[in-house]
Design a protein around this motif. Structure first.
Motif, PDB file in Angstrom:
ATOM      1  N   CYS A  92      38.365  42.815  37.528  1.00 39.69           N
ATOM      2  CA  CYS A  92      39.406  42.801  38.553  1.00 39.69           C
ATOM      3  C   CYS A  92      39.060  43.800  39.643  1.00 39.69           C
ATOM      4  O   CYS A  92      38.464  44.852  39.376  1.00 39.69           O
ATOM      5  CB  CYS A  92      40.772  43.121  37.949  1.00 39.69           C
ATOM      6  SG  CYS A  92      41.333  41.844  36.794  1.00 39.69           S
ATOM      7  N   LEU A 122      47.206  42.516  34.428  1.00 40.81           N
ATOM      8  CA  LEU A 122      46.153  41.518  34.526  1.00 40.81           C
ATOM      9  C   LEU A 122      46.715  40.195  35.042  1.00 40.81           C
ATOM     10  O   LEU A 122      46.118  39.560  35.922  1.00 40.81           O
ATOM     11  CB  LEU A 122      45.461  41.307  33.174  1.00 40.81           C
ATOM     12  CG  LEU A 122      44.411  40.195  33.128  1.00 40.81           C
ATOM     13  CD1 LEU A 122      43.272  40.483  34.100  1.00 40.81           C
ATOM     14  CD2 LEU A 122      43.892  40.012  31.707  1.00 40.81           C
ATOM     15  N   LYS A 149      47.314  40.517  38.770  1.00 43.11           N
ATOM     16  CA  LYS A 149      46.052  40.525  39.524  1.00 43.11           C
ATOM     17  C   LYS A 149      45.405  39.149  39.533  1.00 43.11           C
ATOM     18  O   LYS A 149      44.871  38.717  40.554  1.00 43.11           O
ATOM     19  CB  LYS A 149      45.098  41.569  38.943  1.00 43.11           C
ATOM     20  CG  LYS A 149      45.521  42.989  39.250  1.00 43.11           C
ATOM     21  CD  LYS A 149      44.566  44.000  38.644  1.00 43.11           C
ATOM     22  CE  LYS A 149      44.984  45.411  38.977  1.00 43.11           C
ATOM     23  NZ  LYS A 149      44.052  46.404  38.441  1.00 43.11           N
ATOM     24  N   LYS A 150      45.450  38.452  38.394  1.00 45.13           N
ATOM     25  CA  LYS A 150      44.898  37.094  38.349  1.00 45.13           C
ATOM     26  C   LYS A 150      45.669  36.179  39.297  1.00 45.13           C
ATOM     27  O   LYS A 150      45.069  35.347  39.972  1.00 45.13           O
ATOM     28  CB  LYS A 150      44.955  36.544  36.923  1.00 45.13           C
ATOM     29  CG  LYS A 150      43.862  37.075  36.022  1.00 45.13           C
ATOM     30  CD  LYS A 150      44.017  36.650  34.566  1.00 45.13           C
ATOM     31  CE  LYS A 150      44.241  35.184  34.368  1.00 45.13           C
ATOM     32  NZ  LYS A 150      44.426  34.818  32.957  1.00 45.13           N
ATOM     33  N   TYR A 187      37.897  39.869  31.963  1.00 44.67           N
ATOM     34  CA  TYR A 187      37.897  39.677  33.415  1.00 44.67           C
ATOM     35  C   TYR A 187      37.388  40.936  34.108  1.00 44.67           C
ATOM     36  O   TYR A 187      37.558  42.038  33.600  1.00 44.67           O
ATOM     37  CB  TYR A 187      39.320  39.403  33.925  1.00 44.67           C
ATOM     38  CG  TYR A 187      39.896  38.108  33.419  1.00 44.67           C
ATOM     39  CD1 TYR A 187      39.782  36.952  34.178  1.00 44.67           C
ATOM     40  CD2 TYR A 187      40.554  38.037  32.201  1.00 44.67           C
ATOM     41  CE1 TYR A 187      40.306  35.757  33.731  1.00 44.67           C
ATOM     42  CE2 TYR A 187      41.084  36.845  31.741  1.00 44.67           C
ATOM     43  CZ  TYR A 187      40.958  35.705  32.510  1.00 44.67           C
ATOM     44  OH  TYR A 187      41.468  34.524  32.058  1.00 44.67           O
ATOM     45  N   CYS A 215      40.742  38.741  40.325  1.00 45.85           N
ATOM     46  CA  CYS A 215      39.916  38.840  39.125  1.00 45.85           C
ATOM     47  C   CYS A 215      38.993  37.643  38.984  1.00 45.85           C
ATOM     48  O   CYS A 215      39.289  36.565  39.483  1.00 45.85           O
ATOM     49  CB  CYS A 215      40.808  38.904  37.879  1.00 45.85           C
ATOM     50  SG  CYS A 215      41.997  40.259  37.880  1.00 45.85           S
ATOM     51  N   CYS A 251      30.746  44.442  35.750  1.00 45.66           N
ATOM     52  CA  CYS A 251      31.781  44.642  36.767  1.00 45.66           C
ATOM     53  C   CYS A 251      31.507  45.847  37.662  1.00 45.66           C
ATOM     54  O   CYS A 251      32.350  46.212  38.480  1.00 45.66           O
ATOM     55  CB  CYS A 251      33.141  44.835  36.095  1.00 45.66           C
ATOM     56  SG  CYS A 251      33.670  43.439  35.093  1.00 45.66           S
ATOM     57  N   ARG A 262      36.139  41.218  45.389  1.00 43.97           N
ATOM     58  CA  ARG A 262      35.776  40.282  44.311  1.00 43.97           C
ATOM     59  C   ARG A 262      34.690  39.317  44.777  1.00 43.97           C
ATOM     60  O   ARG A 262      33.698  39.085  44.085  1.00 43.97           O
ATOM     61  CB  ARG A 262      36.994  39.494  43.831  1.00 43.97           C
ATOM     62  CG  ARG A 262      36.631  38.443  42.766  1.00 43.97           C
ATOM     63  CD  ARG A 262      37.805  37.546  42.381  1.00 43.97           C
ATOM     64  NE  ARG A 262      38.517  36.976  43.493  1.00 43.97           N
ATOM     65  CZ  ARG A 262      38.128  35.890  44.193  1.00 43.97           C
ATOM     66  NH1 ARG A 262      37.006  35.276  43.898  1.00 43.97           N
ATOM     67  NH2 ARG A 262      38.869  35.421  45.181  1.00 43.97           N
TER      68      ARG A 262
END
Length: 130
Positions: A48, A13, A16-17, A46, A22, A72, A55
């Motif tokens: 992602c 995470l 990816k952030k 989040y 995300c 999501c 996104r």
């Protein structure tokens, strides 16, 4: 060093952030003291995606069709066909592409073109005089 103490999903995470893949969807109390109701730990959630473009489209497109930010999921074919892409801000995606594009050196191209033309003219006139 703080990242080393995280478990594998938290590390993924964080990566990816860091790549802007995300979007934040909210937070909730994940550890509460019973009876007192005091929150000891809050967890963030989040959505992602595999790319920034995914996104951007999912976030802006979801808003167009009235989907809550916490959803999501992807789009059905009918939902996707109904999206108005002119209302989706793609500036972040375009900036990413432009940052990776190498623009040609126009002065070098002009110099090379001028030199090539000069050689061809010289060859033409030299052969014509012989």
């Amino acid at each position: 060093q703080e990242l080393l103490s995280c478990d594998q999903p938290e590390k993924m995470l964080a990566m990816k952030k860091g790549q802007n893949l995300c979007r934040f969807t909210g937070s909730y109390c994940s550890m509460e003291v019973p009876l007192i109701g005091i929150c000891l730990q809050t967890t963030e959630t989040y959505c992602c995606f595999n790319s920034r473009l995914a996104r951007i489209i999912n976030t802006a497109g979801g808003a167009q069709i009235g989907r809550p930010a916490t959803d999501c999921s992807g789009f059905t074919p009918d939902q996707f066909a109904a999206l108005d892409f002119s209302r989706i801000d793609l500036s972040e995606f375009i900036a990413e592409i432009m940052a990776n594009v190498r623009m040609p050196n126009t002065s070098a191209i002009n110099t090379d073109s001028t030199a090539a033309m000069q050689r061809q003219l010289n060859n033409y006139y030299t052969r014509g005089r012989q």
